[in-house]
Design a protein around this motif. Structure first.
Motif, short mmCIF file in Angstrom:
data_model
loop_
_atom_site.label_atom_id
_atom_site.label_comp_id
_atom_site.label_asym_id
_atom_site.label_seq_id
_atom_site.Cartn_x
_atom_site.Cartn_y
_atom_site.Cartn_z
N TRP A 16 -62.48 12.39 -56.58
CA TRP A 16 -62.53 10.91 -56.88
C TRP A 16 -62.41 9.94 -55.79
O TRP A 16 -63.31 8.79 -55.68
CB TRP A 16 -61.22 10.44 -57.97
CG TRP A 16 -61.51 11.60 -59.35
CD1 TRP A 16 -62.42 11.94 -59.80
CD2 TRP A 16 -60.22 11.65 -59.95
NE1 TRP A 16 -62.03 12.61 -60.79
CE2 TRP A 16 -60.56 12.28 -61.12
CE3 TRP A 16 -58.88 11.41 -59.76
CZ2 TRP A 16 -59.97 13.07 -62.01
CZ3 TRP A 16 -58.01 12.02 -60.80
CH2 TRP A 16 -58.59 12.62 -61.86
N PHE B 209 -60.11 17.57 -58.57
CA PHE B 209 -60.88 16.48 -58.85
C PHE B 209 -60.44 15.24 -58.40
O PHE B 209 -61.10 14.37 -57.99
CB PHE B 209 -60.59 16.47 -60.45
CG PHE B 209 -61.80 17.32 -61.13
CD1 PHE B 209 -63.12 17.11 -61.32
CD2 PHE B 209 -61.29 18.55 -61.66
CE1 PHE B 209 -63.83 17.64 -61.88
CE2 PHE B 209 -62.21 19.34 -62.47
CZ PHE B 209 -63.54 19.00 -62.42
N SER B 210 -58.89 15.32 -58.32
CA SER B 210 -58.44 14.05 -57.65
C SER B 210 -58.75 13.76 -56.16
O SER B 210 -59.12 12.49 -55.78
CB SER B 210 -57.01 13.84 -57.70
OG SER B 210 -56.34 15.09 -57.03
N ILE C 53 -57.42 3.67 -57.17
CA ILE C 53 -57.52 4.92 -57.26
C ILE C 53 -57.20 5.55 -55.75
O ILE C 53 -56.55 6.66 -55.73
CB ILE C 53 -58.90 5.41 -57.69
CG1 ILE C 53 -59.16 4.84 -59.04
CG2 ILE C 53 -59.07 7.24 -57.53
CD1 ILE C 53 -58.26 5.71 -59.91
N ARG C 54 -57.87 5.21 -54.75
CA ARG C 54 -57.33 5.73 -53.55
C ARG C 54 -55.96 5.37 -53.05
O ARG C 54 -55.46 6.47 -52.40
CB ARG C 54 -58.36 4.78 -52.51
CG ARG C 54 -59.85 5.71 -52.66
CD ARG C 54 -60.60 4.74 -51.61
NE ARG C 54 -62.23 5.25 -51.67
CZ ARG C 54 -63.30 4.83 -51.34
NH1 ARG C 54 -63.10 3.44 -50.55
NH2 ARG C 54 -64.39 5.35 -51.17
N TYR D 276 -66.10 9.30 -53.58
CA TYR D 276 -67.01 8.59 -54.17
C TYR D 276 -67.26 7.13 -53.40
O TYR D 276 -66.40 6.44 -53.30
CB TYR D 276 -66.88 8.34 -55.77
CG TYR D 276 -67.54 9.70 -56.54
CD1 TYR D 276 -68.59 9.91 -56.73
CD2 TYR D 276 -66.15 10.44 -57.05
CE1 TYR D 276 -69.01 11.05 -57.55
CE2 TYR D 276 -66.67 11.39 -57.86
CZ TYR D 276 -68.04 11.72 -58.28
OH TYR D 276 -68.15 12.85 -58.90
N MET E 189 -61.74 1.51 -57.50
CA MET E 189 -61.70 2.49 -56.58
C MET E 189 -60.45 2.13 -55.44
O MET E 189 -59.78 3.15 -55.14
CB MET E 189 -63.00 2.43 -55.47
CG MET E 189 -63.08 3.58 -54.86
SD MET E 189 -62.83 5.43 -55.25
CE MET E 189 -64.27 5.72 -55.99
#
Length: 238
Positions: free
Chosen positions: A103, A99-100, A118-119, A106, A115
């Motif tokens: 993510w 899942f990571s 997250i990245r 996207y 984002m």
């Protein structure tokens, strides 16, 4: 002292939460804690902090609780069930890495503000989790093997498997955690930290692990009391 207080609180919560789940859900509760702790530790291990006069990665307290978890499984359910707990942790990590990795791929909305963070957070996830797999699998399997060897030794020593619980708990965990931290740190951070920092962080982490290993001893004795009073599945014995 903020970092030190937070680490101490994290350790007590980790051990306490594990015992709580064991009390009410038996080995199923221990399995769930291994899965949760493995995922959370793989996230927070990316953070480097100064605490107790040493530079160290986070994740120490959560990883330490997984060794207590497998020792509980080994003590009360046997090595086959303890190995199942290890494989549950690996499956949890595989799910997390799947899942990571999605993510960060996207395409965010123009109105998105998360984002980028997250990245950055999960850019090293595949490497960290690969290192975690190697360290977790090698050290936990060794821990289960060593725990059984210590159990055989203490039973022969005094003719009672109940005695010297503290010895098999710490005797297996102290070596296992050394295996884990060396494998994980060098696979995950070689080339990211310079050699001096990597050695320093690894040594610091192991010093922390020594204390976390010793501090888990009252909790495994508490687990024995709960197991004998409430039974294998957390229910009150008849």
């Amino acid at each position: 002292m903020t970092n030190e207080i937070l680490l101490a609180a994290s350790l007590l919560f980790s051990y306490g939460a594990l015992i709580f789940l064991f009390r009410f859900f038996g080995k199923g509760g221990v399995f769930s804690w291994i899965a949760l702790a493995t995922i959370l530790a793989n996230i927070e291990v990316s953070v480097l902090v100064d605490a107790f006069g040493m530079e160290q990665t986070l994740g120490n307290t959560l990883f330490a609780s997984t060794f207590l978890a497998t020792d509980i499984l080994s003590e009360f359910y046997g090595k086959k069930i303890a190995r199942r707990g290890v494989f549950i942790g690996i499956c949890a990590s595989l799910t997390f890495i799947f899942f990571s990795s999605i993510w960060v791929r996207y395409i965010p909305s123009p109105n998105d503000g998360m984002m980028g963070a997250i990245r950055i957070l999960f850019s090293n996830t595949p490497r960290i989790l690969a290192a975690s797999f190697a360290g977790f699998l090698a050290s936990e399997m060794f821990d289960i093997w060593a725990y059984e060897k210590w159990r055989t030794f203490t039973a022969r020593l005094c003719g009672d498997e109940r005695k010297f619980l503290w010895l098999r708990n710490n005797g297996s965990t102290l070596i296992s955690q050394a295996i884990n931290i060396v494998i994980f740190n060098f696979l995950a951070f070689a080339g990211i930290f310079d050699a001096a920092t990597l050695v320093s962080v690894t040594a610091s982490c192991y010093v922390i692990y020594i204390f976390t290993s010793l501090l888990d001893t009252p909790f495994i004795y508490l687990a024995r009391v709960l197991f004998e009073k409430f039974g294998a599945d957390g229910r009150l014995s008849e």
